[in-house]
Scaffold this motif. Sequence first.
Motif, PDB file in Angstrom:
ATOM      1  N   SER A  91    -119.518 -77.220 -24.018  1.00 13.90           N
ATOM      2  CA  SER A  91    -118.194 -77.238 -23.386  1.00 13.90           C
ATOM      3  C   SER A  91    -118.349 -77.776 -21.972  1.00 13.90           C
ATOM      4  N   VAL A  92    -117.240 -78.273 -21.426  1.00  9.94           N
ATOM      5  CA  VAL A  92    -117.262 -78.890 -20.099  1.00  9.94           C
ATOM      6  C   VAL A  92    -116.216 -78.229 -19.218  1.00  9.94           C
ATOM      7  N   ASP A  93    -116.612 -77.839 -18.006  1.00 10.69           N
ATOM      8  CA  ASP A  93    -115.620 -77.432 -17.020  1.00 10.69           C
ATOM      9  C   ASP A  93    -115.763 -78.318 -15.789  1.00 10.69           C
ATOM     10  N   SER A  94    -115.047 -78.031 -14.726  1.00 10.70           N
ATOM     11  CA  SER A  94    -114.978 -78.955 -13.586  1.00 10.70           C
ATOM     12  C   SER A  94    -116.298 -79.096 -12.833  1.00 10.70           C
ATOM     13  N   THR A  95    -117.206 -78.133 -12.968  1.00 14.96           N
ATOM     14  CA  THR A  95    -118.455 -78.171 -12.189  1.00 14.96           C
ATOM     15  C   THR A  95    -119.712 -78.041 -13.031  1.00 14.96           C
ATOM     16  N   ALA A  96    -119.582 -77.875 -14.348  1.00 12.31           N
ATOM     17  CA  ALA A  96    -120.773 -77.625 -15.163  1.00 12.31           C
ATOM     18  C   ALA A  96    -120.541 -78.018 -16.619  1.00 12.31           C
ATOM     19  N   ILE A  97    -121.645 -78.222 -17.331  1.00 12.42           N
ATOM     20  CA  ILE A  97    -121.630 -78.416 -18.777  1.00 12.42           C
ATOM     21  C   ILE A  97    -122.437 -77.265 -19.385  1.00 12.42           C
ATOM     22  N   ARG A  98    -121.883 -76.623 -20.397  1.00 11.71           N
ATOM     23  CA  ARG A  98    -122.533 -75.470 -21.015  1.00 11.71           C
ATOM     24  C   ARG A  98    -123.036 -75.846 -22.400  1.00 11.71           C
ATOM     25  N   LYS A 113    -125.188 -77.089 -13.820  1.00 14.60           N
ATOM     26  CA  LYS A 113    -124.324 -77.708 -12.814  1.00 14.60           C
ATOM     27  C   LYS A 113    -124.258 -79.217 -13.022  1.00 14.60           C
ATOM     28  N   ALA A 114    -123.059 -79.774 -12.877  1.00 14.90           N
ATOM     29  CA  ALA A 114    -122.858 -81.208 -13.114  1.00 14.90           C
ATOM     30  C   ALA A 114    -121.927 -81.798 -12.063  1.00 14.90           C
ATOM     31  N   VAL A 115    -122.122 -83.096 -11.790  1.00 14.90           N
ATOM     32  CA  VAL A 115    -121.276 -83.821 -10.841  1.00 14.90           C
ATOM     33  C   VAL A 115    -120.224 -84.576 -11.641  1.00 14.90           C
ATOM     34  N   ILE A 116    -118.996 -84.027 -11.705  1.00 11.44           N
ATOM     35  CA  ILE A 116    -117.935 -84.594 -12.534  1.00 11.44           C
ATOM     36  C   ILE A 116    -116.750 -84.976 -11.640  1.00 11.44           C
ATOM     37  N   PRO A 117    -116.503 -86.280 -11.412  1.00  5.03           N
ATOM     38  CA  PRO A 117    -115.331 -86.694 -10.628  1.00  5.03           C
ATOM     39  C   PRO A 117    -114.046 -86.167 -11.260  1.00  5.03           C
ATOM     40  N   GLU A 118    -113.047 -85.921 -10.430  1.00  7.64           N
ATOM     41  CA  GLU A 118    -111.798 -85.321 -10.903  1.00  7.64           C
ATOM     42  C   GLU A 118    -111.149 -86.153 -12.003  1.00  7.64           C
ATOM     43  N   GLU A 119    -111.139 -87.480 -11.825  1.00 10.47           N
ATOM     44  CA  GLU A 119    -110.501 -88.349 -12.811  1.00 10.47           C
ATOM     45  C   GLU A 119    -111.228 -88.284 -14.152  1.00 10.47           C
ATOM     46  N   LEU A 120    -112.565 -88.198 -14.107  1.00 10.69           N
ATOM     47  CA  LEU A 120    -113.342 -88.111 -15.337  1.00 10.69           C
ATOM     48  C   LEU A 120    -113.120 -86.766 -16.025  1.00 10.69           C
ATOM     49  N   VAL A 122    -110.413 -85.002 -15.932  1.00 12.91           N
ATOM     50  CA  VAL A 122    -109.092 -85.076 -16.569  1.00 12.91           C
ATOM     51  C   VAL A 122    -109.200 -85.779 -17.916  1.00 12.91           C
ATOM     52  N   LEU A 123    -109.994 -86.872 -17.970  1.00 11.50           N
ATOM     53  CA  LEU A 123    -110.195 -87.603 -19.224  1.00 11.50           C
ATOM     54  C   LEU A 123    -110.870 -86.718 -20.265  1.00 11.50           C
ATOM     55  N   LEU A 124    -111.936 -86.011 -19.857  1.00  8.23           N
ATOM     56  CA  LEU A 124    -112.677 -85.158 -20.791  1.00  8.23           C
ATOM     57  C   LEU A 124    -111.819 -83.995 -21.269  1.00  8.23           C
TER      58      LEU A 124
END
Length: 339
Positions: A91-98, A113-120, A122-124
């Motif tokens: 699963s993916v949240d705004s700051t991490a992938i589990r 912990k993951a670096v996920i831009p806000e626009e990306l 939203v896409l995910l």
Amino acid sequence: MKTVQIKLKPTKTQAKELKRLSEEYIRQANVLVQQAIREEKFPRVTSKNIESGIPSALKNELIRYAKSKHKQFGKCTFKRPMLSYNNQSFSVDSTAIRFPIMADGKAKKTAIKAVIPEELFVLLSGSKLGTLRITKKGFHWMAQISVPTEEKEFVGEGILGVDLGILCPAVGVVAADGKTQFFGNGRQNKHLRRKYKELRRQLGKQKKVNAIRTINDKESRIMRDINHKLSRQIVTFAAENNCGTIHLENLSGIRRTSRLRGKNKANLHSWTFYELSSFITYKAHELGIKVVYIKPEYTSQTCPSCGERNKVKDRNYHCDCGYHAHRDRVGALNIAKTI
């Protein structure tokens, strides 16, 4: 389907476990392929048949991975360590992938912990995710997630020419009516580059290697965010002006062939034109807008009115026929009109 890449920031303990799991994943996949080669057919196995300290979700995926590759290539050997999870296992949240890794001898779904831009993000969040693939590139662990894309048909007949540059990141001109839009702030980008270059110089004197890597990551994230916003603005401008095609410069090899020197050459080498072009391309395709790459030779020197070539010493273009305009606008207009 398209694949998005996300940089992971595991702790030292998590990174050590990812390394162990990825190496064991590939080792077990190679064992299955070798058995298939000996028996001349892929063995009937389940996760219970694989004796290894990895989660069941990984065992099932490595079986599927080894079987598909053996069917495709026959005799093959996997060398690059990796992990693969189906969309039910992560699963993916705004700051991490589990996703499941081993902790205290048990499989546990763990937040990395993951670096996920806000626009990306939203896409995910709005998409049905495909498989997750974990690999290491250089010093960084990367997550690759496949995302379905809808093929849309855009009926716009116009053409938007886009000239990419350093002082002005992008200029768009509509071929039909000459409507022009300047995108981004090149001076601000250069200021950011100089700022982080000076920070790296200071940290280098102090031999703080890890701090330099952190600075590099931060600079890349900032520039990537800027390019995401610029590309969205450009594609939106094309759609609003009924442009079904975007003409971009084919700038492959520009660093190798450029005759610039000193400061300007350094700016060119740090210029993320390829990233910006790729962002424009995939965002345009999402809206059904076609992207065509045009040879950029002499586009900023050729007069759009009479066709004569004139060397330009500053940002203003002047021709003996009386035509004059901003140099980057001239380039974008010629790009738009190039077939």
